[in-house]
Design a protein around this motif. Sequence first.
Motif, PDB file in Angstrom:
ATOM      1  N   LEU A 142      53.859 -24.711 -12.144  1.00  0.00           N
ATOM      2  CA  LEU A 142      52.926 -25.430 -11.282  1.00  0.00           C
ATOM      3  C   LEU A 142      53.429 -26.829 -10.993  1.00  0.00           C
ATOM      4  CD1 LEU A 142      49.291 -24.638 -12.298  1.00  0.00           C
ATOM      5  CD2 LEU A 142      50.425 -24.281 -10.124  1.00  0.00           C
ATOM      6  N   LEU A 158      47.711 -35.951  -7.211  1.00  0.00           N
ATOM      7  CA  LEU A 158      47.488 -34.581  -7.658  1.00  0.00           C
ATOM      8  C   LEU A 158      48.621 -34.118  -8.563  1.00  0.00           C
ATOM      9  CD1 LEU A 158      45.314 -32.531  -6.996  1.00  0.00           C
ATOM     10  CD2 LEU A 158      46.844 -31.562  -5.311  1.00  0.00           C
ATOM     11  N   VAL A 183      44.060 -30.362   4.142  1.00  0.00           N
ATOM     12  CA  VAL A 183      44.348 -31.786   4.269  1.00  0.00           C
ATOM     13  C   VAL A 183      45.636 -32.001   5.063  1.00  0.00           C
ATOM     14  CG1 VAL A 183      45.003 -33.839   2.977  1.00  0.00           C
ATOM     15  CG2 VAL A 183      43.145 -32.417   2.170  1.00  0.00           C
ATOM     16  N   VAL A 184      46.663 -31.234   4.717  1.00  0.00           N
ATOM     17  CA  VAL A 184      47.946 -31.394   5.394  1.00  0.00           C
ATOM     18  C   VAL A 184      47.811 -31.022   6.872  1.00  0.00           C
ATOM     19  CG1 VAL A 184      50.302 -30.548   5.533  1.00  0.00           C
ATOM     20  CG2 VAL A 184      49.304 -31.071   3.336  1.00  0.00           C
ATOM     21  N   LEU A 218      48.155 -38.815   2.976  1.00  0.00           N
ATOM     22  CA  LEU A 218      48.641 -37.489   2.591  1.00  0.00           C
ATOM     23  C   LEU A 218      49.554 -37.595   1.371  1.00  0.00           C
ATOM     24  CD1 LEU A 218      48.888 -34.546   3.255  1.00  0.00           C
ATOM     25  CD2 LEU A 218      50.767 -35.092   4.773  1.00  0.00           C
ATOM     26  N   VAL A 249      47.579 -42.038   8.023  1.00  0.00           N
ATOM     27  CA  VAL A 249      47.467 -40.615   7.711  1.00  0.00           C
ATOM     28  C   VAL A 249      48.626 -40.168   6.832  1.00  0.00           C
ATOM     29  CG1 VAL A 249      47.601 -38.315   8.693  1.00  0.00           C
ATOM     30  CG2 VAL A 249      46.107 -40.011   9.714  1.00  0.00           C
ATOM     31  N   ILE A 307      43.435 -22.334  -8.819  1.00  0.00           N
ATOM     32  CA  ILE A 307      44.713 -22.746  -8.248  1.00  0.00           C
ATOM     33  C   ILE A 307      44.735 -22.410  -6.760  1.00  0.00           C
ATOM     34  CG2 ILE A 307      47.191 -22.411  -8.336  1.00  0.00           C
ATOM     35  CD1 ILE A 307      46.380 -23.657 -10.815  1.00  0.00           C
ATOM     36  N   LEU A 314      42.182 -22.184  -4.728  1.00  0.00           N
ATOM     37  CA  LEU A 314      41.300 -23.133  -4.052  1.00  0.00           C
ATOM     38  C   LEU A 314      42.024 -24.457  -3.842  1.00  0.00           C
ATOM     39  CD1 LEU A 314      38.452 -23.846  -3.056  1.00  0.00           C
ATOM     40  CD2 LEU A 314      37.924 -24.569  -5.378  1.00  0.00           C
ATOM     41  N   LEU A 315      42.733 -24.877  -4.883  1.00  0.00           N
ATOM     42  CA  LEU A 315      43.485 -26.124  -4.815  1.00  0.00           C
ATOM     43  C   LEU A 315      44.497 -26.090  -3.674  1.00  0.00           C
ATOM     44  CD1 LEU A 315      44.346 -28.785  -6.337  1.00  0.00           C
ATOM     45  CD2 LEU A 315      46.067 -27.392  -7.425  1.00  0.00           C
ATOM     46  N   MET A 316      45.261 -24.999  -3.606  1.00  0.00           N
ATOM     47  CA  MET A 316      46.270 -24.885  -2.565  1.00  0.00           C
ATOM     48  C   MET A 316      45.618 -24.857  -1.188  1.00  0.00           C
ATOM     49  SD  MET A 316      49.144 -24.926  -4.013  1.00  0.00           S
ATOM     50  CE  MET A 316      50.056 -24.481  -2.565  1.00  0.00           C
ATOM     51  N   LEU A 376      42.814 -26.247  -0.272  1.00  0.00           N
ATOM     52  CA  LEU A 376      42.368 -27.593   0.080  1.00  0.00           C
ATOM     53  C   LEU A 376      43.547 -28.448   0.520  1.00  0.00           C
ATOM     54  CD1 LEU A 376      39.664 -28.402  -2.590  1.00  0.00           C
ATOM     55  CD2 LEU A 376      39.368 -28.065  -0.156  1.00  0.00           C
ATOM     56  N   VAL A 377      44.648 -28.350  -0.224  1.00  0.00           N
ATOM     57  CA  VAL A 377      45.830 -29.126   0.146  1.00  0.00           C
ATOM     58  C   VAL A 377      46.286 -28.730   1.549  1.00  0.00           C
ATOM     59  CG1 VAL A 377      48.258 -29.522  -0.381  1.00  0.00           C
ATOM     60  CG2 VAL A 377      46.584 -29.538  -2.203  1.00  0.00           C
ATOM     61  N   VAL A 424      40.184 -38.359  -0.696  1.00  0.00           N
ATOM     62  CA  VAL A 424      40.685 -36.984  -0.600  1.00  0.00           C
ATOM     63  C   VAL A 424      40.997 -36.418  -1.986  1.00  0.00           C
ATOM     64  CG1 VAL A 424      42.621 -35.568   0.171  1.00  0.00           C
ATOM     65  CG2 VAL A 424      41.592 -37.219   1.724  1.00  0.00           C
ATOM     66  N   LEU A 445      48.719 -36.367  -2.551  1.00  0.00           N
ATOM     67  CA  LEU A 445      49.530 -35.331  -3.200  1.00  0.00           C
ATOM     68  C   LEU A 445      50.181 -35.851  -4.479  1.00  0.00           C
ATOM     69  CD1 LEU A 445      51.150 -33.340  -0.304  1.00  0.00           C
ATOM     70  CD2 LEU A 445      49.599 -32.532  -2.054  1.00  0.00           C
ATOM     71  N   ILE A 475      52.346 -20.129   0.946  1.00  0.00           N
ATOM     72  CA  ILE A 475      52.316 -20.322  -0.503  1.00  0.00           C
ATOM     73  C   ILE A 475      50.927 -20.008  -1.035  1.00  0.00           C
ATOM     74  CG2 ILE A 475      52.522 -22.018  -2.332  1.00  0.00           C
ATOM     75  CD1 ILE A 475      54.657 -23.372  -0.576  1.00  0.00           C
ATOM     76  N   VAL A 500      37.827 -28.651  -7.399  1.00  0.00           N
ATOM     77  CA  VAL A 500      38.592 -27.615  -8.086  1.00  0.00           C
ATOM     78  C   VAL A 500      38.388 -27.679  -9.596  1.00  0.00           C
ATOM     79  CG1 VAL A 500      40.876 -26.671  -8.498  1.00  0.00           C
ATOM     80  CG2 VAL A 500      40.310 -27.586  -6.263  1.00  0.00           C
ATOM     81  N   PHE A 501      38.460 -28.885 -10.158  1.00  0.00           N
ATOM     82  CA  PHE A 501      38.449 -28.977 -11.621  1.00  0.00           C
ATOM     83  C   PHE A 501      37.143 -29.540 -12.166  1.00  0.00           C
ATOM     84  CE2 PHE A 501      42.977 -29.480 -10.441  1.00  0.00           C
ATOM     85  CZ  PHE A 501      43.406 -28.272 -10.965  1.00  0.00           C
ATOM     86  N   LEU A 547      56.055 -29.555  -3.065  1.00  0.00           N
ATOM     87  CA  LEU A 547      55.109 -29.776  -1.965  1.00  0.00           C
ATOM     88  C   LEU A 547      55.052 -31.243  -1.605  1.00  0.00           C
ATOM     89  CD1 LEU A 547      52.088 -27.464  -2.750  1.00  0.00           C
ATOM     90  CD2 LEU A 547      53.847 -27.215  -1.023  1.00  0.00           C
ATOM     91  N   ILE A 567      39.194 -33.273  -3.964  1.00  0.00           N
ATOM     92  CA  ILE A 567      39.896 -32.088  -4.470  1.00  0.00           C
ATOM     93  C   ILE A 567      39.672 -31.938  -5.969  1.00  0.00           C
ATOM     94  CG2 ILE A 567      42.191 -31.096  -4.878  1.00  0.00           C
ATOM     95  CD1 ILE A 567      43.070 -32.108  -2.226  1.00  0.00           C
ATOM     96  N   LEU A 587      52.607 -23.888   3.796  1.00  0.00           N
ATOM     97  CA  LEU A 587      51.536 -24.025   2.809  1.00  0.00           C
ATOM     98  C   LEU A 587      50.643 -22.802   2.782  1.00  0.00           C
ATOM     99  CD1 LEU A 587      50.603 -27.740   3.133  1.00  0.00           C
ATOM    100  CD2 LEU A 587      51.511 -26.568   1.165  1.00  0.00           C
ATOM    101  N   ALA A 621      46.200 -33.869   8.647  1.00  0.00           N
ATOM    102  CA  ALA A 621      47.120 -34.988   8.789  1.00  0.00           C
ATOM    103  C   ALA A 621      48.168 -34.692   9.854  1.00  0.00           C
ATOM    104  CB  ALA A 621      47.794 -35.276   7.452  1.00  0.00           C
TER     105      ALA A 621
END
Lengths: 336, 414
Positions: free
Chosen positions: B286, B37, A219-220, B30, B26, A209, A211-213, A215-216, B359, B34, A13, B367-368, B293, B363, A10, A223
């Motif tokens: 995207l 998203l 989180v990952v 997760l 967890v 984008i 920032l989004l990655m 944050l993901v 979560v 995702l 990426i 972000v948005f 992912l 996000i 991640l 976890a």
Amino acid sequence: MLAVAIVTGLAGITSGIKDKLGSELQAYGANLIVSPGDQGLLDIDALKIISGLDSVENTSGQIYGRAFIKENSVEVIGLEMDKMRESGWRLGGSWPLNVREIVAGNNVKEALKIEKGDEISLQTNDRFIKFIISGFIERGGPEDNAFIMSLPQAWELMGIDNTLSAILVRGKSGDLDNISTRITAAVTGVKVKTLRQVAVAEESLLGKIQLLMALVTVVVFFAATVSIMSTMGANVLERREEIGLMMAIGATRNGIRLFYFAEAVLTGLAGGVAGFCLGYFFTQAVSWGAFHALIGIPFHLFIVSVAAGLIVSLIASHFPVVNALKYNPAVILREE
Amino acid sequence: MLLTIVKNSFINQKKSMILMISSVAVGTALAASLITLAFEISGKVSNELRAFGANILIEPIVEGLADITGQKRYLDEEDILKVKTIFWRHNIIGISPFLETDEVISHNGNKRTVKLVGAWYQKELPVPGEKKTFITGIATVSPWWDIEGSWPGADHDVLIGTTLAADLGIEQGDNVKVGDTVLNVTGMLDTGGPEDDQLFMELQSLQTLKGMKGKVSKVYVSALTTPMDEFAYKNPETMTSTEYEKWYCTGYVTSIAKQVEEVFSGSRAKPIWKVAATEGNVLGKLEVLTYLLCIISLAASALGVSTTMIMSLLRRSEEIGLMKALGAARLRIVTIFVTEGFFIGLLGGILGYIVSIAVSQYIGMHVFHTALEQKGYLMLIAIGSAIIIALAGTVLPIKRALYIKPGIVLKEAK
């Protein structure tokens, strides 16, 4: 190890996505435009100088003029044809193959009622040149009202040589101010303007984008850590028994600590390295799937991922050991 | 009896149960965030991409050499409202009309022929058939316009492009003469494009000034679109009627352009390809990225959860040995473990889903700056998959448990 792999992937990426998406956005076109300072024309050399500058991804030299066709004045654009083929213009017909062929904008086609393969004659001053229309383009911009030809064709038509009206520059997003300073320093007497439509929107999109990655990834990572801890935690009881036995046969507390520390370092290192390798493949697989291109993974990511592996494994082994050392070996062993 | 055993198993092994449930939670959290998203990213990014400007241009239909030789043709301003009545009206997020005229302007004796353009900045329009209003204009369609000072409010106010202003030595607050009318410069405009050489007024002011009531030269439309795929590039004229219907009712930029063209009399609407084509590309990439992912994270969390479950259950061979020694049937033992797995999955799934809402909303907001839509069925998927994963984690230990020889296990334990 799996956790390290995913996090490495991640992070890889995240760091690579800006470049990759940035190059996808190239089709939006130039974000800088270089024009001659005082109504004159640019020399073709300026194009070569600018293409060689740092962070300049693409350039396109263009010349604009007007020509008469059947007593109507129509705009003529000369540009580098091979570069135009790459950028997503909608073409009906085919690209010019020989020096007599040109393409026309869709509006010109309707206005003049010309068809593919027609021969037309363009006039500037007292020069008449005949061209064959090989196709029509549509772009939704001013190009739709013009004849599009290669630079040499346009120079011949306008009776000039090796000059340009403007150079469209595609610079790396986020570095535009520096690029425009570099251009003004390298080529004297030119004006550089930032095309805000492309530049502003692009920067905000790429920033979001990324920032989004990021944050993901966080989180990952969180976890993954929890999941590893719980796996390791499941070993707590087994460890207790082992430690109790060691203490019973006379190992010192420090000796035991050192032993488990060494073990954790080894598993952490091995997991980190293996995780990095696996993560590398994840990253490339994802990037290939999404962008059909590989992502360059910075080296410092290797160090980060090995360090992450070490830390997780040290933390996970720390608690069981400390916990076990608190007890009397006899009690631990008897309980079993 | 079964429930009592399971209940006591939860109570007596608190630590290990909490571990398993949290691990399932967890993993579910997760995966569910995702997936939320992934469902939403296309729409959200599509919205962000509208910052690149309009993707449809409506012009008067070309007849003869009108557009090219400078002869002017116009569209009717009143047709603009009809754009909000087409099939894809909710996807139209901005409309920005322009009226262009060529004028000679003078300032301190300098003369220049320039384009004087009438436009909307933030215009409130009634939506046909609804009580709402719709605010649109340059501010929504071309957000990159950088205005220093203010947009012309009064009839004799004008906004000037920075290049033009620098050439003629005009500053904010100055007066310029357009024909015989004196206009007051209220602001400077910087876009980096051709607008830097033009003058702008409020559309209605220019229409009044030039006596061209209800006329506009072109209209830009910003619409949310479905990314163009292979089907979308087919020529609508050669499609069969079913294909045409499918094309017409999908929100491709070409089909929306077609519908817009139908409501504007005497118009030709075309996609602005550099915006439209790139948009499709970026969105497609995207989407693939997020799905990949998602799959990787799902696989990883499933693996992590099963490992935890296996570890915890393997330690209970002693218990199983005892059960067997006391004469429990195999089926009975399996039922006990499966029920336990089910409850672990259920609890973990619910917990994880709750966490995932937090979560993904975080996000989304971060972000948005808007909330992500939580699909109701995602809850069922999340909890369902948590249960499946938890059960999958019990398979291996149960298998092993069934081959346990009670005598050996019990003896070993002592």
